[in-house]
Scaffold this motif. Structure first.
Motif, PDB file in Angstrom:
ATOM      1  N   LEU A  97      -7.230  34.497 -66.998  1.00  0.00           N
ATOM      2  CA  LEU A  97      -6.828  35.854 -67.366  1.00  0.00           C
ATOM      3  C   LEU A  97      -5.335  35.909 -67.699  1.00  0.00           C
ATOM      4  CD1 LEU A  97      -8.811  37.838 -64.631  1.00  0.00           C
ATOM      5  CD2 LEU A  97      -9.323  37.763 -67.082  1.00  0.00           C
ATOM      6  N   ALA A 133      -5.640  42.282 -63.327  1.00  0.00           N
ATOM      7  CA  ALA A 133      -5.299  41.624 -64.592  1.00  0.00           C
ATOM      8  C   ALA A 133      -4.443  42.524 -65.475  1.00  0.00           C
ATOM      9  CB  ALA A 133      -6.570  41.205 -65.325  1.00  0.00           C
ATOM     10  N   ALA A 148      -8.027  33.739 -62.359  1.00  0.00           N
ATOM     11  CA  ALA A 148      -6.720  34.364 -62.537  1.00  0.00           C
ATOM     12  C   ALA A 148      -5.890  33.614 -63.574  1.00  0.00           C
ATOM     13  CB  ALA A 148      -5.979  34.413 -61.205  1.00  0.00           C
TER      14      ALA A 148
END
Length: 554
Positions: free
Chosen positions: A321, A171, A318
């Motif tokens: 994030l 991230a 994902a």
């Protein structure tokens, strides 16, 4: 379905092999409908080890002659005496040893029989991936949209975060690693993007097939070593859960997750008990959700403990994030985070060629990923390698006949490994490949095929890279605490499942000659333990002199 585990460890990274010593699982009986549905599903699936359609001339490794058995009398005498000891009588044991000088099989015991390899499956996955993909192969993660930003910096429509299986995508930037969502967001900002009117979609449709291996046990799935193999993997698809002493003026131990985005939720049922009492800890995460429950008794004055859990549907994580990183880069998002996989009609799947690539990042090379995979026995990396192999090199296979379903990339990868073995002259009868990591209890290999693979990879351009990826005895990886007196002589891959142990790799004897070996023990429940016995075999190889001045009578 209830899932329970007692798992206590200090804050430190654990390999799958090490972690297995700490896990004990119990579960309530699954419902009959669940079992019935599972049986129907399994009955409808084509196994990963069926005889594959072949285009073997496309494989990189040249065909070689079948391994010839040429027994070393001196070595045979030593190993036969060792393997005749009563400690080996309660288990199945297979051994195969090949001389790299002439490629001949100099010793075998049950070498052609099938065994569960545990993490020795990784040597098959990593070796073939290196040879067919190339050590310099790198994964790309991209951001797409149907159009570029307008003059005001606005992208009208959705933003697609498109993964291709990068094992090391994170991230946030870490040290010199910019293979991150943060870097992608900053690239968009530098491009002039200021607003997204649609949603942010985490797209993992690049991989076809299942995110978990066939034959994985359900109670492995909540732990990091059972993480889903997603084309959009992020932060190793894992989070840490930690239990610590209560804060001042609080009467309950503190339970926290390393996921500060709130994608996982935690229920804290821990209780504080008197100093000196027994510390107990249970952790339960659902198989198809991200709800974590922690319970147990935490004595006053006790140290904190933790565990590492897998994340379900990492592509959605994902996307969430990425929304956070976009906002941190000054880019507003009007919509929400969503995900997309390959389980949609083909004509509705995302097509990168019909969209504009706005930003891209790439991470470590395949050589670097293989090094980490074998040194630390990282299951997720091996699974991503298997799927990448199947996705990128499926053109080496004959077109699949219509069977009512699409072949998964994990199946294509397994088929390619079998073809590679056959092309190298290695007998594949008795070899069944169901995953890339060895977590599957359905995997089967023979010691002769394993030693043959090790000898064959030494004849390729990837020989040194592969050899260097194996743990060094007494030095690093999962062999760091074993065979320390032979630290300059042994490089090998460990394998460990309940009742199953394996060690395969290379050993240089005192005579300076190098051998490829594979030792696999299944169904061993006695003491002193299969690891100790395997190490005695390898020690014999390390101390072996090919030409003994006084060979023993046979």
């Amino acid at each position: 379905m209830q899932r329970r585990a007692a798992l206590l460890h200090w804050y430190q990274p654990w390999s799958f092999e090490k972690a297995q010593h700490l896990f004990r699982f119990t579960m309530s009986r699954p419902t009959r409908p669940f079992i019935f549905g599972l049986l129907i599903l399994l009955a409808s699936c084509k196994t990963a080890h069926e005889a594959p359609p072949t285009n073997p001339e496309q494989l990189a490794t040249p065909a070689v002659a079948k391994v010839v058995f040429n027994s070393d009398p001196n070595l045979t005498h030593k190993l036969d005496a060792l393997l005749s000891e009563p400690d080996f009588n309660t288990s199945r044991l297979g051994v195969a040893i090949i001389s790299l000088r002439d490629g001949k099989l100099i010793y075998q015991r049950n070498g052609g029989k099938s065994f569960t390899p545990a993490s020795n499956m990784k040597v098959f996955t990593t070796a073939v991936a290196l040879d067919l993909l190339g050590a310099d192969y790198r994964w790309r993660t991209s951001v797409y949209a149907t159009s570029d930003a307008d003059s005001a910096g606005t992208i009208n429509g959705d933003l697609v975060l498109y993964g291709r299986g990068a094992p090391d995508l994170v991230a946030r930037n870490k040290a010199d690693n910019k293979n991150s969502l943060e870097e992608l967001a900053q690239s968009l900002s530098r491009r002039g993007v200021r607003k997204i009117t649609g949603n942010v979609i985490g797209d993992e449709s690049y991989f076809r097939g299942e995110p978990i291996g066939e034959g994985w046990q359900w109670n492995d799935l909540q732990w990091y070593f059972g993480a889903e193999a997603s084309a959009l993997t992020i932060n190793s698809n894992a989070v840490d859960v930690s239990v610590a002493a209560p804060e001042k003026n609080e009467n309950q131990p503190k339970v926290t997750l390393s996921d500060d985005d709130g994608y996982l939720t935690v229920t804290n049922n821990m209780q504080l008990v008197q100093r000196g009492a027994e510390f107990t800890l249970g952790v339960n995460k659902g198989i198809s959700d991200n709800n974590v429950t922690v319970w147990g008794e935490f004595p006053l004055g006790a140290h904190g403990y933790g565990a590492t859990l897998s994340v379900h549907r990492p592509s959605l994580w994902a996307a969430r994030l990425f929304v956070r990183e976009l906002k941190a880069a000054g880019i507003s998002v009007a919509g929400i985070a969503e995900y997309r996989d390959s389980k949609t009609p083909r004509n509705q799947r995302f097509d990168p060629t019909k969209n504009i690539e706005l930003a891209t990042v790439s991470g470590k090379s395949l050589a670097e990923i293989v090094h980490e995979t074998n040194k630390q026995s990282i299951n997720l990396y091996a699974e991503l390698l298997l799927r990448t192999l199947g996705r990128e090199r499926s053109g080496m296979l004959a077109p699949e006949p219509p069977v009512g379903r699409e072949r998964g990339d994990e199946e294509a990868g397994a088929t390619l490994i079998l073809l590679w073995l056959a092309r190298a002259g290695i007998v594949t009868r008795g070899v069944a490949i169901h995953d890339g990591s060895g977590l599957s209890r359905l995997d089967l290999v023979t010691p002769e095929a394993t030693a043959g693979l090790l000898a064959a990879i030494r004849r390729t351009n990837s020989a040194q890279i592969f050899t260097d990826s194996l743990p060094l005895a007494g030095v690093d990886g999962t062999l760091g605490g074993r065979l320390k007196q032979y630290s300059g002589q042994i490089q090998a891959k460990t394998g460990l499942l309940t009742y199953d142990n394996a060690l395969s790799g290379f050993v240089t004897g005192n005579d300076g000659k190098t051998l490829a070996f594979s030792i696999i023990s299944n169904d061993f429940v006695g003491k002193p333990g299969a690891i100790s016995l395997i190490d005695r075999i390898v020690s014999t190889l390390a101390e072996h002199q090919t030409h003994s001045p006084n060979p023993p009578n046979q």
